[in-house]
Design a protein around this motif. Structure first.
Motif, short mmCIF file in Angstrom:
data_model
loop_
_atom_site.label_atom_id
_atom_site.label_comp_id
_atom_site.label_asym_id
_atom_site.label_seq_id
_atom_site.Cartn_x
_atom_site.Cartn_y
_atom_site.Cartn_z
N ALA A 182 0.83 -1.20 0.00
CA ALA A 182 0.00 0.00 0.00
C ALA A 182 0.87 1.25 0.00
O ALA A 182 0.59 2.22 -0.72
N ARG A 183 1.94 1.25 0.77
CA ARG A 183 2.87 2.40 0.78
C ARG A 183 3.49 2.60 -0.60
O ARG A 183 3.62 3.72 -1.06
N GLU A 184 3.88 1.48 -1.23
CA GLU A 184 4.46 1.57 -2.57
C GLU A 184 3.45 2.15 -3.56
O GLU A 184 3.80 3.00 -4.39
N HIS A 185 2.22 1.70 -3.45
CA HIS A 185 1.17 2.24 -4.34
C HIS A 185 0.95 3.73 -4.09
O HIS A 185 0.78 4.50 -5.05
N LEU A 186 0.94 4.13 -2.82
CA LEU A 186 0.77 5.55 -2.51
C LEU A 186 1.91 6.39 -3.06
O LEU A 186 1.71 7.48 -3.59
N GLU A 187 3.14 5.87 -2.93
CA GLU A 187 4.30 6.59 -3.45
C GLU A 187 4.22 6.71 -4.98
O GLU A 187 4.47 7.77 -5.54
N GLU A 188 3.86 5.62 -5.63
CA GLU A 188 3.73 5.66 -7.09
C GLU A 188 2.60 6.59 -7.50
O GLU A 188 2.72 7.36 -8.47
N ALA A 189 1.51 6.59 -6.75
CA ALA A 189 0.39 7.49 -7.05
C ALA A 189 0.82 8.95 -6.88
O ALA A 189 0.46 9.81 -7.69
N ARG A 190 1.61 9.22 -5.86
CA ARG A 190 2.11 10.59 -5.65
C ARG A 190 3.00 11.01 -6.81
O ARG A 190 2.87 12.12 -7.35
N LEU A 191 3.92 10.12 -7.23
CA LEU A 191 4.82 10.44 -8.34
C LEU A 191 4.04 10.65 -9.64
O LEU A 191 4.31 11.60 -10.38
N ARG A 192 3.08 9.78 -9.89
CA ARG A 192 2.29 9.93 -11.12
C ARG A 192 1.42 11.18 -11.08
O ARG A 192 1.22 11.83 -12.09
N GLY A 193 0.93 11.52 -9.91
CA GLY A 193 0.16 12.76 -9.77
C GLY A 193 1.01 13.98 -10.08
O GLY A 193 0.58 14.90 -10.78
N ALA A 194 2.24 13.97 -9.55
CA ALA A 194 3.16 15.08 -9.83
C ALA A 194 3.49 15.13 -11.32
O ALA A 194 3.52 16.21 -11.91
N GLN A 195 3.70 13.98 -11.93
CA GLN A 195 3.98 13.92 -13.37
C GLN A 195 2.79 14.43 -14.16
O GLN A 195 2.94 15.16 -15.13
N ALA A 196 1.59 14.05 -13.74
CA ALA A 196 0.39 14.50 -14.43
C ALA A 196 0.24 16.02 -14.34
O ALA A 196 -0.09 16.68 -15.33
N GLU A 197 0.50 16.58 -13.16
CA GLU A 197 0.44 18.04 -13.00
C GLU A 197 1.46 18.73 -13.88
O GLU A 197 1.17 19.75 -14.50
N LYS A 198 2.67 18.16 -13.94
CA LYS A 198 3.72 18.73 -14.78
C LYS A 198 3.31 18.70 -16.25
O LYS A 198 3.45 19.69 -16.97
N GLU A 199 2.80 17.55 -16.70
CA GLU A 199 2.36 17.41 -18.09
C GLU A 199 1.21 18.37 -18.39
O GLU A 199 1.16 18.97 -19.47
N GLN A 200 0.30 18.52 -17.44
CA GLN A 200 -0.83 19.44 -17.64
C GLN A 200 -0.33 20.87 -17.78
O GLN A 200 -0.80 21.62 -18.64
N ALA A 201 0.61 21.25 -16.94
CA ALA A 201 1.17 22.61 -17.02
C ALA A 201 1.87 22.82 -18.35
O ALA A 201 1.72 23.88 -18.98
N LEU A 202 2.63 21.81 -18.81
CA LEU A 202 3.30 21.93 -20.11
C LEU A 202 2.29 22.02 -21.25
O LEU A 202 2.47 22.80 -22.19
N ALA A 203 1.21 21.26 -21.16
CA ALA A 203 0.17 21.31 -22.19
C ALA A 203 -0.49 22.67 -22.23
O ALA A 203 -0.73 23.23 -23.31
#
Length: 139
Positions: free
Chosen positions: A43-64
């Motif tokens: 569960a911790r690993e999933h939360l960490e991956e979700a956090r990283l993907r969320g940050a990546q999604a925000e970055k991609e959204q800002a770039l778009a």
């Protein structure tokens, strides 16, 4: 066989069964605790991956959004340059028409002052009119 021996065998069997049951219960508790710890770790690993993907999604959204804004800005600049070029072309066409009108007036005045001189002079220029929307044309 003596009774006390039968009782002793039964008591030993019951004790062995109780020890075996306690050992199995402890093993199940340990296995359950280990399984819960593994689930927490996963569960911790999933939360960490979700956090990283969320940050990546925000970055991609800002770039778009930045790319879309850049495209809108560039389109506005192109439209402005086009508008200015068309305005300049209209001004040049109007100026050409003014020159053509002035030239025609001068030819008419020259013809009035010296009839037939323009035919003998052989300038070969035809009057320019603004009938064509693309600019002045010769006739």
């Amino acid at each position: 066989m003596d009774t006390w021996l039968i009782v002793l065998i039964v008591v030993v069997a019951v004790v062995l069964l109780a020890v075996l049951a306690l050992a199995l219960a402890k093993r199940n508790r340990v296995a359950g605790a280990k399984r819960r710890e593994q689930q927490r770790l996963q569960a911790r690993e999933h939360l960490e991956e979700a956090r990283l993907r969320g940050a990546q999604a925000e970055k991609e959204q800002a770039l778009a959004e930045e790319q879309a804004a850049r495209a809108r800005r560039e389109r506005a600049e192109v439209e402005e340059r086009t508008r200015l070029a068309e305005q300049e072309a209209r001004q040049r066409a109007a100026q050409a028409q003014e020159h053509a009108t002035a030239a025609e007036k001068l030819r008419a005045e020259a013809e009035r002052l010296a009839p037939g001189l323009a035919d003998h002079h052989g300038n070969g220029h035809a009057p320019v009119t603004g009938d064509n929307p693309g600019g002045a044309t010769r006739r």
